[in-house]
Scaffold this active site. Sequence first.
Site, PDB file in Angstrom:
ATOM      1  CD  GLU A  85      14.709  39.037  15.224  1.00 39.09           C
ATOM      2  OE1 GLU A  85      15.646  39.406  15.946  1.00 39.09           O
ATOM      3  OE2 GLU A  85      13.532  38.964  15.622  1.00 39.09           O
ATOM      4  CG  HIS A 145      20.362  38.501  15.452  1.00 43.65           C
ATOM      5  ND1 HIS A 145      20.425  37.822  16.656  1.00 43.65           N
ATOM      6  CD2 HIS A 145      19.300  39.323  15.542  1.00 43.65           C
ATOM      7  CE1 HIS A 145      19.436  38.232  17.428  1.00 43.65           C
ATOM      8  NE2 HIS A 145      18.739  39.153  16.783  1.00 43.65           N
ATOM      9  CG  HIS A 172      17.340  44.279  16.594  1.00 41.79           C
ATOM     10  ND1 HIS A 172      17.283  43.800  15.315  1.00 41.79           N
ATOM     11  CD2 HIS A 172      17.217  43.176  17.392  1.00 41.79           C
ATOM     12  CE1 HIS A 172      17.159  42.484  15.327  1.00 41.79           C
ATOM     13  NE2 HIS A 172      17.126  42.080  16.577  1.00 41.79           N
ATOM     14  CG  HIS A 197      17.460  35.004  15.472  1.00 41.64           C
ATOM     15  ND1 HIS A 197      17.402  34.289  16.637  1.00 41.64           N
ATOM     16  CD2 HIS A 197      17.067  36.258  15.791  1.00 41.64           C
ATOM     17  CE1 HIS A 197      16.979  35.066  17.625  1.00 41.64           C
ATOM     18  NE2 HIS A 197      16.772  36.278  17.136  1.00 41.64           N
ATOM     19  CG  ASP A 223      10.846  40.804  18.592  1.00 43.07           C
ATOM     20  OD1 ASP A 223      10.727  40.040  17.626  1.00 43.07           O
ATOM     21  OD2 ASP A 223      11.936  41.274  18.959  1.00 43.07           O
ATOM     22  CG  ASP A 273      15.285  43.605  20.438  1.00 40.95           C
ATOM     23  OD1 ASP A 273      14.308  43.019  19.948  1.00 40.95           O
ATOM     24  OD2 ASP A 273      16.357  43.033  20.700  1.00 40.95           O
ATOM     25  CG  HIS A 283      13.750  44.221  15.703  1.00 42.80           C
ATOM     26  ND1 HIS A 283      13.838  43.378  14.622  1.00 42.80           N
ATOM     27  CD2 HIS A 283      13.517  43.431  16.774  1.00 42.80           C
ATOM     28  CE1 HIS A 283      13.682  42.128  15.030  1.00 42.80           C
ATOM     29  NE2 HIS A 283      13.480  42.142  16.332  1.00 42.80           N
TER      30      HIS A 283
END
Length: 410
Positions: free
Chosen positions: A141, A214, A235, A168, A38, A304, A36
């Site tokens: 995600e 999540h 993650h 999420h 971003d 992350d 993961h």
Amino acid sequence: MWISWWLWPLVAICAGDRFRDEAERIMRGTPVIDGHNDLPWQLLTRFNNQLQVEAANLTSLTHTHTNIPKLKAGFVGGQFWSAYTPCDTQNKDAVKRTLEQIDVIHRMCQMYPETFVCVTNSTGIRQAFQEGKIASLVGVEGGHSIDSSLGVLRTLYHLGMRYMTLTHSCNTPWADNWLVDTGEDKGESQGLSPFGQRVVKEMNRLGVIIDLAHVSVSTMKAALSLSKAPVLFSHSSAYSLCQHRRNVPDDVLQLVNQTGSLVMVNFYNDYVSCKKEATLSQVADHLDHIKKVAGAGAVGFGGDFDGVSRLPLGLEDVSKYPDLVAELLRRQWTEAEVRGVLANNLLRVFEAVERVSDHTQTPEEEPISLDKLQDSCRTNYGYSEAPSFHHQPGVLLASLTTVLLGLCLL
């Protein structure tokens, strides 16, 4: 043999260099697949997805955890890039925003073909390793990105999505998120609703990895029980070491072991130490714990990076992976276990998901019931005439009452 006290620091440095050298040797053959990252979100928020802006050049990008030189220094050979859109897009423009983030990932591969290659299967990852490129995969995600549509789920698959996080930090109309376990959200689906179960089954059929980062514990257990293929936590870290509800409790780690699934450890300080500060050693503690409870095959890296505001001392960006691997070697992880956490565990899960997939099976078709959807920004074409349309009880009663009154007046 007695060693003078002033030589001990030198001995420690030499030992550290030995483990670091060993880490690099292993990583040249088995680079990191990270679960993961971003960076696409950073490209949206900083440059509105304009990749040709000079400041957005990935070879010299600053003020991020990720750029091309850092990726190469960290021996990153595979990356699930997050196609992320926040929860406030739910019932609005979540699908549009998700499509834009998938487009950014594809354009990264097009603009930097010497570094990135977009792939959609485990064979593509292995080929990228051989070519010395970074296998780039799409991870969506948040289940709100499909707007409760199996058709959108299938379309995102065709665009390259190979994992989807079921929620999420908000419930979808069909799955509960981790904030249910804190009491900040109310559980609505008891983990997975009947439609949520159809989503999981369709992901299995397509060959999309189910991601349980999540989600609530009840959603974790429901998905682990239902899925015919291993799942992953892209993650998340170990709840026993940091009691944050984004982490995975030991009873779920035991299910991870039983199903051959995977936990890719998150580096965010709040999930590592439950404090604002954390260290590389504490991240290694999470890796040790998951290995102990779920087995060495259940551990991966899901840093992350570029999605969090605080990172551990020693893991400040993606270039630091060799230092973490050196720490595992220092803790007497075997070479096979290290190669597992680097890439082989993820490849095993991905290959198992591919084996379970079967595009000759009939797709899941039954839509979510209309009463589960918010209608502020959507139309309802297809529901009023569809054979599977289910009226809400109140609506059906009102309709019958109107008909009966009409008959009485005749």
